[in-house]
Design a protein around this motif. Structure first.
Motif, PDB file in Angstrom:
ATOM      1  N   GLU A   1       0.579  -1.231  -0.073  1.00  0.00           N
ATOM      2  CA  GLU A   1       0.328  -0.180  -0.176  1.00  0.00           C
ATOM      3  C   GLU A   1       1.226   1.380  -0.182  1.00  0.00           C
ATOM      4  O   GLU A   1       0.335   2.112  -0.748  1.00  0.00           O
ATOM      5  CB  GLU A   1      -0.928  -0.096   1.294  1.00  0.00           C
ATOM      6  CG  GLU A   1      -2.138  -1.648   1.144  1.00  0.00           C
ATOM      7  CD  GLU A   1      -2.522  -1.816  -0.183  1.00  0.00           C
ATOM      8  OE1 GLU A   1      -2.388  -0.644  -0.716  1.00  0.00           O
ATOM      9  OE2 GLU A   1      -2.267  -2.628  -0.254  1.00  0.00           O
ATOM     10  N   ILE A   2       2.323   0.545   0.746  1.00  0.00           N
ATOM     11  CA  ILE A   2       2.940   2.275   0.594  1.00  0.00           C
ATOM     12  C   ILE A   2       3.073   2.671  -1.196  1.00  0.00           C
ATOM     13  O   ILE A   2       3.496   3.708  -1.414  1.00  0.00           O
ATOM     14  CB  ILE A   2       4.502   2.081   1.225  1.00  0.00           C
ATOM     15  CG1 ILE A   2       4.334   2.069   3.071  1.00  0.00           C
ATOM     16  CG2 ILE A   2       5.451   2.773   1.250  1.00  0.00           C
ATOM     17  CD1 ILE A   2       4.731   1.256   3.983  1.00  0.00           C
ATOM     18  N   GLU A   3       4.162   1.606  -1.373  1.00  0.00           N
ATOM     19  CA  GLU A   3       4.227   1.868  -2.761  1.00  0.00           C
ATOM     20  C   GLU A   3       2.989   2.141  -3.379  1.00  0.00           C
ATOM     21  O   GLU A   3       2.957   2.794  -4.772  1.00  0.00           O
ATOM     22  CB  GLU A   3       4.763   0.647  -3.744  1.00  0.00           C
ATOM     23  CG  GLU A   3       5.112   0.212  -5.154  1.00  0.00           C
ATOM     24  CD  GLU A   3       6.152   1.639  -5.216  1.00  0.00           C
ATOM     25  OE1 GLU A   3       6.121   2.206  -5.753  1.00  0.00           O
ATOM     26  OE2 GLU A   3       7.191   1.539  -4.556  1.00  0.00           O
ATOM     27  N   HIS A   4       1.625   1.680  -3.557  1.00  0.00           N
ATOM     28  CA  HIS A   4       0.638   2.133  -4.458  1.00  0.00           C
ATOM     29  C   HIS A   4       0.232   3.548  -4.048  1.00  0.00           C
ATOM     30  O   HIS A   4       0.104   4.690  -5.300  1.00  0.00           O
ATOM     31  CB  HIS A   4      -0.772   1.147  -3.967  1.00  0.00           C
ATOM     32  CG  HIS A   4      -1.522   1.781  -4.798  1.00  0.00           C
ATOM     33  ND1 HIS A   4      -2.845   1.139  -4.141  1.00  0.00           N
ATOM     34  CD2 HIS A   4      -2.096   2.596  -5.660  1.00  0.00           C
ATOM     35  CE1 HIS A   4      -4.490   1.630  -4.744  1.00  0.00           C
ATOM     36  NE2 HIS A   4      -3.465   2.593  -6.255  1.00  0.00           N
ATOM     37  N   LEU A   5       0.662   3.898  -2.569  1.00  0.00           N
ATOM     38  CA  LEU A   5       0.428   5.461  -2.799  1.00  0.00           C
ATOM     39  C   LEU A   5       1.565   6.616  -3.220  1.00  0.00           C
ATOM     40  O   LEU A   5       1.347   7.118  -3.894  1.00  0.00           O
ATOM     41  CB  LEU A   5       0.430   5.771  -0.942  1.00  0.00           C
ATOM     42  CG  LEU A   5       0.336   7.201  -1.132  1.00  0.00           C
ATOM     43  CD1 LEU A   5      -1.041   7.942  -1.407  1.00  0.00           C
ATOM     44  CD2 LEU A   5       0.178   6.958   0.855  1.00  0.00           C
ATOM     45  N   ARG A   6       2.509   5.455  -3.472  1.00  0.00           N
ATOM     46  CA  ARG A   6       3.830   6.468  -4.277  1.00  0.00           C
ATOM     47  C   ARG A   6       3.647   6.982  -5.171  1.00  0.00           C
ATOM     48  O   ARG A   6       4.066   7.986  -5.503  1.00  0.00           O
ATOM     49  CB  ARG A   6       4.937   5.418  -3.169  1.00  0.00           C
ATOM     50  CG  ARG A   6       6.288   6.481  -4.090  1.00  0.00           C
ATOM     51  CD  ARG A   6       7.634   5.809  -3.573  1.00  0.00           C
ATOM     52  NE  ARG A   6       7.991   5.261  -4.467  1.00  0.00           N
ATOM     53  CZ  ARG A   6       8.666   4.670  -5.871  1.00  0.00           C
ATOM     54  NH1 ARG A   6       9.152   5.841  -5.644  1.00  0.00           N
ATOM     55  NH2 ARG A   6       9.196   3.708  -5.980  1.00  0.00           N
ATOM     56  N   THR A   7       3.440   5.828  -5.966  1.00  0.00           N
ATOM     57  CA  THR A   7       2.693   5.630  -7.641  1.00  0.00           C
ATOM     58  C   THR A   7       1.797   6.569  -7.637  1.00  0.00           C
ATOM     59  O   THR A   7       1.297   7.450  -8.971  1.00  0.00           O
ATOM     60  CB  THR A   7       2.607   3.881  -8.152  1.00  0.00           C
ATOM     61  OG1 THR A   7       3.562   3.420  -7.690  1.00  0.00           O
ATOM     62  CG2 THR A   7       1.533   3.831  -9.787  1.00  0.00           C
ATOM     63  N   ILE A   8       0.603   6.846  -6.867  1.00  0.00           N
ATOM     64  CA  ILE A   8      -0.167   8.151  -6.854  1.00  0.00           C
ATOM     65  C   ILE A   8      -0.175   9.125  -7.128  1.00  0.00           C
ATOM     66  O   ILE A   8      -0.428  10.573  -7.936  1.00  0.00           O
ATOM     67  CB  ILE A   8      -1.627   7.364  -5.967  1.00  0.00           C
ATOM     68  CG1 ILE A   8      -2.009   5.831  -6.687  1.00  0.00           C
ATOM     69  CG2 ILE A   8      -2.757   8.058  -6.417  1.00  0.00           C
ATOM     70  CD1 ILE A   8      -2.649   5.835  -7.754  1.00  0.00           C
ATOM     71  N   LEU A   9       0.849   9.048  -5.883  1.00  0.00           N
ATOM     72  CA  LEU A   9       0.899  10.740  -6.083  1.00  0.00           C
ATOM     73  C   LEU A   9       2.131  10.828  -6.925  1.00  0.00           C
ATOM     74  O   LEU A   9       2.502  12.231  -7.539  1.00  0.00           O
ATOM     75  CB  LEU A   9       2.357  10.291  -4.856  1.00  0.00           C
ATOM     76  CG  LEU A   9       1.185  10.603  -3.038  1.00  0.00           C
ATOM     77  CD1 LEU A   9       2.673  11.015  -2.446  1.00  0.00           C
ATOM     78  CD2 LEU A   9       0.586  12.012  -3.082  1.00  0.00           C
ATOM     79  N   SER A  10       2.336   9.802  -7.226  1.00  0.00           N
ATOM     80  CA  SER A  10       3.600  10.508  -9.491  1.00  0.00           C
ATOM     81  C   SER A  10       2.787  10.678  -9.623  1.00  0.00           C
ATOM     82  O   SER A  10       3.068  11.455 -10.851  1.00  0.00           O
ATOM     83  CB  SER A  10       4.424   9.595  -9.108  1.00  0.00           C
ATOM     84  OG  SER A  10       5.550   9.986  -9.983  1.00  0.00           O
ATOM     85  N   SER A  11       2.207   9.951 -10.667  1.00  0.00           N
ATOM     86  CA  SER A  11       1.656   9.529 -11.783  1.00  0.00           C
ATOM     87  C   SER A  11      -0.270  10.501 -11.669  1.00  0.00           C
ATOM     88  O   SER A  11       0.499  11.373 -12.538  1.00  0.00           O
ATOM     89  CB  SER A  11       1.046   8.406 -12.139  1.00  0.00           C
ATOM     90  OG  SER A  11      -0.284   8.279 -10.950  1.00  0.00           O
ATOM     91  N   ARG A  12      -0.568  10.940 -10.223  1.00  0.00           N
ATOM     92  CA  ARG A  12      -1.167  11.920 -10.759  1.00  0.00           C
ATOM     93  C   ARG A  12      -1.220  13.764 -10.306  1.00  0.00           C
ATOM     94  O   ARG A  12      -1.534  13.971 -10.091  1.00  0.00           O
ATOM     95  CB  ARG A  12      -2.865  11.512  -9.994  1.00  0.00           C
ATOM     96  CG  ARG A  12      -3.153  10.024 -10.646  1.00  0.00           C
ATOM     97  CD  ARG A  12      -4.754   9.691  -9.869  1.00  0.00           C
ATOM     98  NE  ARG A  12      -4.369   8.388 -10.257  1.00  0.00           N
ATOM     99  CZ  ARG A  12      -6.269   7.717 -10.029  1.00  0.00           C
ATOM    100  NH1 ARG A  12      -5.929   8.237  -8.641  1.00  0.00           N
ATOM    101  NH2 ARG A  12      -6.568   6.993 -10.614  1.00  0.00           N
ATOM    102  N   HIS A  13      -0.511  13.631  -9.163  1.00  0.00           N
ATOM    103  CA  HIS A  13       0.274  15.277  -8.053  1.00  0.00           C
ATOM    104  C   HIS A  13       1.976  15.408  -8.140  1.00  0.00           C
ATOM    105  O   HIS A  13       1.736  16.320  -7.813  1.00  0.00           O
ATOM    106  CB  HIS A  13      -0.446  14.948  -6.903  1.00  0.00           C
ATOM    107  CG  HIS A  13      -1.640  14.770  -6.674  1.00  0.00           C
ATOM    108  ND1 HIS A  13      -2.429  15.266  -6.137  1.00  0.00           N
ATOM    109  CD2 HIS A  13      -1.773  12.872  -6.844  1.00  0.00           C
ATOM    110  CE1 HIS A  13      -3.134  14.472  -5.889  1.00  0.00           C
ATOM    111  NE2 HIS A  13      -3.744  13.351  -6.349  1.00  0.00           N
ATOM    112  N   ALA A  14       2.557  14.651  -9.429  1.00  0.00           N
ATOM    113  CA  ALA A  14       3.725  15.273  -9.434  1.00  0.00           C
ATOM    114  C   ALA A  14       4.596  15.461  -7.849  1.00  0.00           C
ATOM    115  O   ALA A  14       5.449  16.477  -8.210  1.00  0.00           O
ATOM    116  CB  ALA A  14       3.392  16.492 -10.738  1.00  0.00           C
ATOM    117  N   ILE A  15       4.216  14.571  -7.767  1.00  0.00           N
ATOM    118  CA  ILE A  15       5.032  14.462  -6.040  1.00  0.00           C
ATOM    119  C   ILE A  15       6.356  13.270  -6.245  1.00  0.00           C
ATOM    120  O   ILE A  15       5.462  12.171  -6.288  1.00  0.00           O
ATOM    121  CB  ILE A  15       4.179  14.818  -4.932  1.00  0.00           C
ATOM    122  CG1 ILE A  15       3.597  15.664  -4.988  1.00  0.00           C
ATOM    123  CG2 ILE A  15       4.998  14.330  -3.891  1.00  0.00           C
ATOM    124  CD1 ILE A  15       2.666  15.635  -3.706  1.00  0.00           C
ATOM    125  N   SER A  16       6.930  13.182  -6.636  1.00  0.00           N
ATOM    126  CA  SER A  16       8.169  12.306  -6.485  1.00  0.00           C
ATOM    127  C   SER A  16       9.102  12.206  -5.340  1.00  0.00           C
ATOM    128  O   SER A  16       9.547  13.075  -4.873  1.00  0.00           O
ATOM    129  CB  SER A  16       9.513  12.474  -7.474  1.00  0.00           C
ATOM    130  OG  SER A  16      10.076  10.985  -7.575  1.00  0.00           O
TER     131      SER A  16
END
Length: 440
Positions: free
Chosen positions: A287-302
């Protein structure tokens, strides 16, 4: 109790939950500080992992063991194969008697081990639950307390949590297990009330969760940090706790992570640094990786990939470097309190909301099933503005919890000198009675 007594601790641990491992550490540490000569063994779901983490002899708690991630693992003590072929094992008439025979053999071996102990301590917050069904936790506790009764071993339920217990068979097993115990304490009033509702009406006590007595190092000076860090800890949605599982659990989990991502992006927009973490090394990384992916793909937060922690000390060190914590898990709140970190809780179970209420922090708690990201962000802003008051409240609560737990452990496991005085006083009282009777 003898100075070198063998004490057994029973805990459904071994799947990767570091909150559970912290409980084992705390109980072992509290006993050894008071009774250094005690020989401590643990019955767990993953004996190899328990021995490695805690440095004690460990045995299987149930016939079917766990590996990290709560995956079913083979119990090396249960023989496989034998005269039965695979095709025969598909036959119900053969499979049921063989399972029954293996269970009886396991219980007989467990009884022989338990017979060598003077006390069985059932520890851990979530022991009185039916996760996995009535034949998992409830049945296991029922059999172990029954074995302790037969073996003449004193049995303690130490600050356990209860619920859910929805099935009638689960409630029966839980009631009988509690009635067989010599001492029962719960970690909150809700658990105590649930026990009463299933028919347990004997004396019981309420004490804080055992982990509140964990000794921790003070975190580094926050004023020296270049920017504020907000730790965010997602987790899998606990569908196993629901009476009726939903038809589409994947979409519910995805929606939860998306809301958490929306909230995280708002926090990042205020120039806070985000750090993702988890306290369950078996369940949380996905779930941590899922959240990290969503932050990158939808919010441009790397964000960098989150290195999973492997021990309680590593987890505390990571939280110690944070300024604010947003967590879903019960012990995520407990660890935050130990480190005096203002915490925002996303409650996945009534126990989390009850803990926040006990701390006087209910306004900083939302329900996992129905919260929205805007409300969560508003509560975060309030938490930041009131952080000094929150820290003071948390510190006062922790001081009180530690005092209560110290008193409880002193009573249940009196230090050797204190125990010797008790025996001396009891012996003197007996002699005085005898002299009085002679004079009469």
């Amino acid at each position: 109790m003898k100075d070198n007594a063998r004490i057994a601790i029973l805990h459904h641990t071994g799947g990767g939950n570091l909150g559970d491992d912290a409980i084992i550490d705390v109980v072992i540490g509290n006993i050894r500080r008071r009774q250094p000569g005690a020989d401590i063994v643990v019955f767990s779901m993953n004996p190899d992992d328990t021995t490695r983490r805690h440095g004690v002899t460990a045995f299987p708690l149930r016939r079917h063991c766990w590996s990290i991630g709560y995956k079913s693992a083979k119990n090396p003590e249960i023989a496989s194969g034998g005269p039965y072929r695979v095709g025969e094992m598909r036959n119900l008439l053969l499979r049921i008697p063989r399972s029954l025979l293996l269970e009886l053999r396991f219980l007989a071996k467990s009884y022989r081990r338990l017979k060598t102990c003077e006390m069985l301590v059932v520890s851990g917050g979530g022991q009185l639950t039916e996760r996995g069904g009535p034949w998992s936790f409830p049945y296991a506790l029922f059999t172990w307390t029954l074995l302790a009764k037969i073996a003449g071993v004193r049995c303690l339920f130490l600050n356990v949590g209860a619920g859910p217990l929805n099935h009638s068979l689960s409630r029966f097993f839980a009631k009988r297990a509690l009635l067989a115990a010599d001492y029962v304490s719960f970690r909150d009033r809700q658990s105590q009330s649930l026990a009463v509702s299933v028919g347990f009406r004997r004396e019981s006590h309420v004490y804080p969760d055992n982990v509140f007595s964990l000794t921790v190092e003070a975190p580094a000076d926050e004023d020296q940090r270049p920017s504020r860090i907000v730790g965010i800890a997602p987790m899998p949605f606990p569908f196993s706790d629901l009476l009726t599982p939903p038809d589409d659990p994947q979409s519910i989990q995805a929606e939860f992570i998306e809301k958490l991502a929306d909230f995280s992006s708002q926090v990042a927009a205020l120039s806070y640094r985000l750090q993702l973490f988890g306290s369950d090394v078996g369940a949380d990384p996905k779930e941590i990786e899922h959240l990290r992916t969503i932050l990158s793909s939808r919010h441009a937060i790397s964000l960098p990939a989150c290195e999973p922690v492997s021990s309680v000390d590593e987890l505390l060190s990571r939280i110690g470097a944070m300024d604010y914590v947003v967590t879903c898990r019960f012990h995520g709140v407990v660890f935050s309190l130990l480190l005096n970190k203002p915490v925002l809780a996303i409650s996945h179970h009534p126990k989390v909301a009850e803990l926040m209420r006990t701390l006087g922090l209910s306004r900083y708690c939302v329900d996992m099933q129905n919260f929205d990201s805007e409300t969560l962000f508003e509560k975060f802003l309030s938490l930041v503005s009131e952080s000094d008051n929150v820290r003071q409240r948390m510190s006062a609560s922790l001081t009180g919890f530690r005092s209560q737990l110290a008193t409880q452990f002193d009573d249940l496991f009196p230090p050797l000198a204190q125990a010797a005085v008790r025996r001396l006083v009891a012996s003197a009282g007996t002699e005085a009675v005898a002299v009085g009777q002679e004079r009469q």
